[in-house]
Design an enzyme around this catalytic site. Structure first.
Site, short mmCIF file in Angstrom:
data_model
loop_
_atom_site.label_atom_id
_atom_site.label_comp_id
_atom_site.label_asym_id
_atom_site.label_seq_id
_atom_site.Cartn_x
_atom_site.Cartn_y
_atom_site.Cartn_z
N SER A 1 24.11 6.65 43.70
CA SER A 1 24.66 7.28 42.35
C SER A 1 25.14 8.88 42.72
CB SER A 1 23.51 7.28 41.22
OG SER A 1 22.31 7.99 41.75
N ASP B 1 16.17 14.86 34.66
CA ASP B 1 16.83 14.48 35.96
C ASP B 1 17.25 15.76 36.90
OD1 ASP B 1 18.61 13.43 37.91
OD2 ASP B 1 19.86 12.69 36.56
N HIS C 1 20.71 13.84 39.99
CA HIS C 1 22.18 13.92 39.75
C HIS C 1 22.83 15.45 39.49
CE1 HIS C 1 20.68 9.77 39.53
NE2 HIS C 1 21.44 9.84 40.40
#
Ligand SMILES: *[C@@H]1O[C@H](CO)[C@@H](O)[C@H](O)[C@H]1NC(C)=O
Ligand SMILES: *[C@@H]1O[C@H](CO)[C@@H](O)[C@H](O)[C@H]1NC(C)=O
Ligand SMILES: *[C@@H]1O[C@H](CO)[C@@H](O)[C@H](O)[C@H]1NC(C)=O
Length: 350
Positions: free
Chosen positions: A110, A328, A331
């Protein structure tokens, strides 16, 4: 006379070309000197960001910090300033000129997706009139600008080596690399792999690990990572034609999870870059060692250190995963840090 003029102008063109774009492993030649693109610092620049996420409705929720309600905006306003030269600003028209008729593929997890989405948006915003076709099928996402005959692809392939279903369970095969069939013919390929090597418990996607004649339940993750990278490196060394395919590796993308038992600060509530990157990332050494042992040239997008400074660049509590809110610190928000990775990619593309 005409001949002399011609050679003077081609010499000038040559100089301009060299001063903008010649590079070896992140070294760029500018005004006669070489400069390391990865050595530098973040500076506030009011002309950033290069786009707003609202211009790219195709963004995944997980990167769309603004749409998810992140109130502060300063994290979008930093540009990377190498110590010895200027990083050229991303120029979509020029990027398309370099890539015309070509296929560029990101292969990885990702964090690869994060950079691919940034690049599709940078180009979409730079060329608002250009039509694009985009779809995802069998784990391969394809974003094509038909007028330019340019495809930007993303292949989800978290380990680079194979993971297969067998009667005894899911098997991670450290010395087998069949996805190379898909990326083998690309003009530019940008790999990454790291984060999934850490998953254990319910998030671990294999039951067995196989290498050579050995089958184990598990092994030291750094050792497994190195074995897989060596399989990848051997494949590249014996199969990739460097005159046709330019190979990049996205360096290890650092997270800032902090939390109990960690000496690091977490990313939550952070709105400014750090002034010091902290200790080198252990996986980075493994990757560098493997790349150094290769016979083919691979461009390392050496983004680890510069991204370690960007504790403010993660979605944090504005993260989303499968529709759920999540914290998160892995990312990166878009617009944001991956745009700068793409500015570096732009500078390094031959
Ligand atoms: C990556 O960049 C860092 C910071 O500039 C540097 O210390 C390191 O040696 C670089 N790695 C490679 C392989 O060039
Ligand atoms: C990507 O999509 C374009 C446009 O539909 C198509 O021509 C091309 O073959 C696709 N590329 C791959 C690798 O699937
Ligand atoms: C793996 O097993 C095969 C068949 O038993 C044997 O021929 C081969 O030498 C073994 N390889 C290694 C690396 O032990």
């Amino acid at each position: 006379m005409g001949g002399a003029l011609f050679s003077i102008s081609s010499a000038l063109l040559f100089v301009v070309f060299v001063s903008l774009s010649r590079n070896v492993d992140g070294k760029i030649v500018q005004n006669g000197g070489t400069c390391d693109l990865f050595e530098g610092n973040w500076v506030w620049d009011n002309s950033y960001p290069l786009y707003h996420s609202s211009q790219c409705p195709f963004f995944e929720d997980q990167f769309n910090c603004e749409r998810n309600g992140r109130p502060d905006k300063d994290f979008m306003k930093y540009k990377w300033q190498p110590t010895g030269c200027k990083l050229p600003r991303f120029n979509g028209v020029e990027f398309m000129r370099k890539l015309k008729g070509k296929r560029l593929m990101f292969v990885g997890d990702s964090l690869s997706l994060n950079q691919w989405q940034s690049l599709t948006c940078l180009l979409h915003v730079a060329l608002p009139q250009a039509k694009h076709i985009s779809y995802t099928k069998d784990g391969l996402s394809n974003f094509t600008f038909p007028e330019y005959d340019v495809s930007l692809l993303f292949l989800r392939n978290t380990f680079l080596v194979d993971i297969v279903s067998e009667p005894r369970g899911r098997v991670l095969r450290l010395d087998s690399i069949s996805a190379s069939k898909i990326w083998g013919g690309m003009d530019v390929v940008i790999f990454d792999s790291w984060h999934w090597w850490l998953h254990s418990g319910r998030k671990q996607p294999w039951d067995w690990v196989v290498y050579g004649n050995t089958t184990v339940k598990d092994l030291d993750r750094m050792t497994a990572y190195e074995k897989a990278l060596n399989t990848w490196a051997k494949y590249i060394d014996s199969n990739v034609d460097s005159t046709k395919t330019q190979v990049f590796f996205q360096g290890v993308s650092p997270d800032h999870a902090g939390g109990p038992g960690s000496s690091e600060k977490g990313c939550e509530g952070q709105t400014k870059p750090l002034t010091s990157p902290g200790s080198p990332h252990p996986a980075e050494h493994v990757l560098e060692k493997v790349l150094k042992g290769m016979s083919k040239h691979v461009n390392l997008l050496n983004i680890t250190r510069l991204s370690q400074l960007r504790i403010d660049g993660h979605p944090s509590i504005y993260g989303r995963f499968k529709g759920q809110k999540t914290n998160d610190c892995t990312h990166w928000c878009l617009s944001g840090v991956p745009d700068i990775w793409n500015e570096i990619l732009y500078a390094m593309l031959a």
